[in-house]
Write an enzyme that holds these catalytic residues in place. Structure first.
Site, PDB file in Angstrom:
ATOM      1  NE  ARG A 393      -4.103   2.043   2.004  1.00 43.40           N
ATOM      2  CZ  ARG A 393      -4.136   3.357   2.236  1.00 43.40           C
ATOM      3  NH1 ARG A 393      -3.067   3.976   2.717  1.00 43.40           N
ATOM      4  NH2 ARG A 393      -5.224   4.065   1.974  1.00 43.40           N
ATOM      5  CB  CYS A 394       3.977   2.139   1.813  1.00 41.56           C
ATOM      6  SG  CYS A 394       3.483   2.084   3.546  1.00 41.56           S
ATOM      7  CG  MET A 395       6.238   0.141  -2.054  1.00 40.53           C
ATOM      8  SD  MET A 395       7.266  -1.209  -2.696  1.00 40.53           S
ATOM      9  CE  MET A 395       6.066  -2.547  -2.806  1.00 40.53           C
TER      10      MET A 395
END
Length: 405
Positions: A393-395
């Site tokens: 999700r962060c990426m």
């Protein structure tokens, strides 16, 4: 752009493929640049390519930050010049000391994609062919000083901005290091022909309070959750809420502010809590009993705020109009497994369609538990990507999802 949920079919997503900026990380700069370790670029890029391939295989168009930024500045010499000047101006005292040399060097790069990649990788005094004007610093650091620091966190594209409905929050980041990331987003959103059309900004990078995209979860057309965390302040949440409520085209009538313990392991809400299906969330059990949840509603030009009582699952069920919300524990009932896998972003999954998520392969206990709960888990390699302290999700920055009620 349109994002009205966390689980609808992902149709378009923004990534950044890790580049030379990772090879410009050195131990003495790790804390300043928000890293705990130095990823091996070759493997990190290969792992990231697998991530992109998985996204495409499940129906998402993948676009890259470096490509969009290059397309933006190549539209005119004026935009390119503005971009370069701003990047140098916000690059800190070293960049400003060599502003004209940096300007001449960057403006001489004809290929706009190459220029963008150079600004991301950082520029040293040696590369520029100049002697440092601070002779003691040059002697101590033996000519290895960066005049424009690298931006190694860029592969975490979730944080610089967040799409909320058909609007966007262009964020003021936690650290000076990461605030330069939002310059790329600013130019893309304001000047790229695919984005710069009647775009509503709910937050601006010039605002004084900090907020990051990893703390923003779009739960439905009407409800978003925003973490109050190490990286996002309550003052920023209030500004974001006021601006969203003031937009006549926005359907959001509730912001749930989730206050987290202020520690690095829980730096964003999505490091401990992500949605994996319409009625299922993955949660790090370490935050249960420690979080506080506040409801924010519009009250004319003011905000009405109250603290909510009850279990997290009951609160979510009420706001999402579900009979029941299931909370799936990262690491299950093992304290050791949950702490270890949360540190390796076991809670940070990316939903590509209802009930299907991308997760790091290293978090095998949590992935097995997700599968036991009927979730399809698409595992990607993660030995190097995970060193940056961020998961799938962060990426990723979703630009478009199907509406899935």
């Amino acid at each position: 752009m349109q994002v009205f949920n966390e689980t609808g079919q992902l149709k378009k997503v923004l990534l950044h493929r890790p580049g030379k900026e990772l090879e410009h990380l050195i131990p003495e700069k790790l804390e300043q640049l928000l890293f705990d370790d130095i990823p091996y670029l070759k493997t990190a890029a290969e792992e990231h390519d697998r991530f992109a391939e998985t996204l495409r295989a499940y129906g998402a168009e993948v676009v890259y930050l470096e490509d969009l930024a290059a397309q933006t500045i190549q539209q005119s010499n004026e935009i390119k010049e503005q971009f370069v000047r701003q990047l140098i101006r916000e690059g800190g005292s070293k960049a400003q000391n060599f502003s004209e040399e940096l300007y001449s060097y960057l403006m001489s790069v004809e290929d706009c994609r190459e220029l963008i990649l150079k600004t991301m990788a950082g520029i040293s005094a040696a590369e520029l062919g100049v002697r440092d004007r601070q002779p003691l610093a040059e002697l101590v650091q033996q000519g290895n000083r960066f005049l424009l620091d690298p931006v190694p966190n860029l592969y975490f594209t979730r944080d610089p901005f967040a799409v909320i409905g058909r609007g966007v929050s262009l964020n003021h980041m936690y650290s000076v290091t990461r605030n330069r990331e939002t310059i790329y987003a600013q130019y893309i959103l304001e000047h790229h022909p695919d984005f710069a059309l009647d775009l509503t900004f709910y937050y601006r990078r010039e605002y004084s309070n900090r907020i990051e995209g990893g703390d923003i979860l779009v739960l439905s057309r009407n409800v978003i959750a925003v973490g109050i965390s190490q990286r996002t302040t309550p003052e920023a949440v209030e500004v974001l809420a006021k601006n969203i409520f003031a937009d006549p085209d926005s359907k959001v009538d509730t912001v749930l502010a989730v206050s987290l313990p202020n520690i690095r392991a829980y730096m964003h809400l999505d490091t401990v809590f992500t949605q994996v299906d319409k009625d299922k969330f993955l949660i790090h059990p370490g935050i249960l009993g420690t979080i506080r949840i506040f409801e924010i509603k519009p009250d004319g030009s003011r905000l009405c705020v109250r603290e909510l009582e009850g279990s997290l699952s009951d609160i979510l069920a009420g706001y999402l109009h579900r009979t029941k919300i299931e909370l799936i524990r990262c690491g299950g009932n093992s304290h050791v497994a949950s702490e270890r896998e949360q540190w390796n972003d076991g809670s940070n999954t990316l939903c590509v369609r209802p009930g299907t998520v991308i997760a790091y392969d290293r978090n095998y206990i949590t992935n097995g538990i997700l599968k036991d709960h009927g979730i399809e888990v698409l595992e990607i390699p993660s030995s190097e990507l995970s060193r940056g302290r961020g998961g799938p999700r962060c990426m990723s920055m979703p630009l478009e999802r199907e509406i899935s009620e």
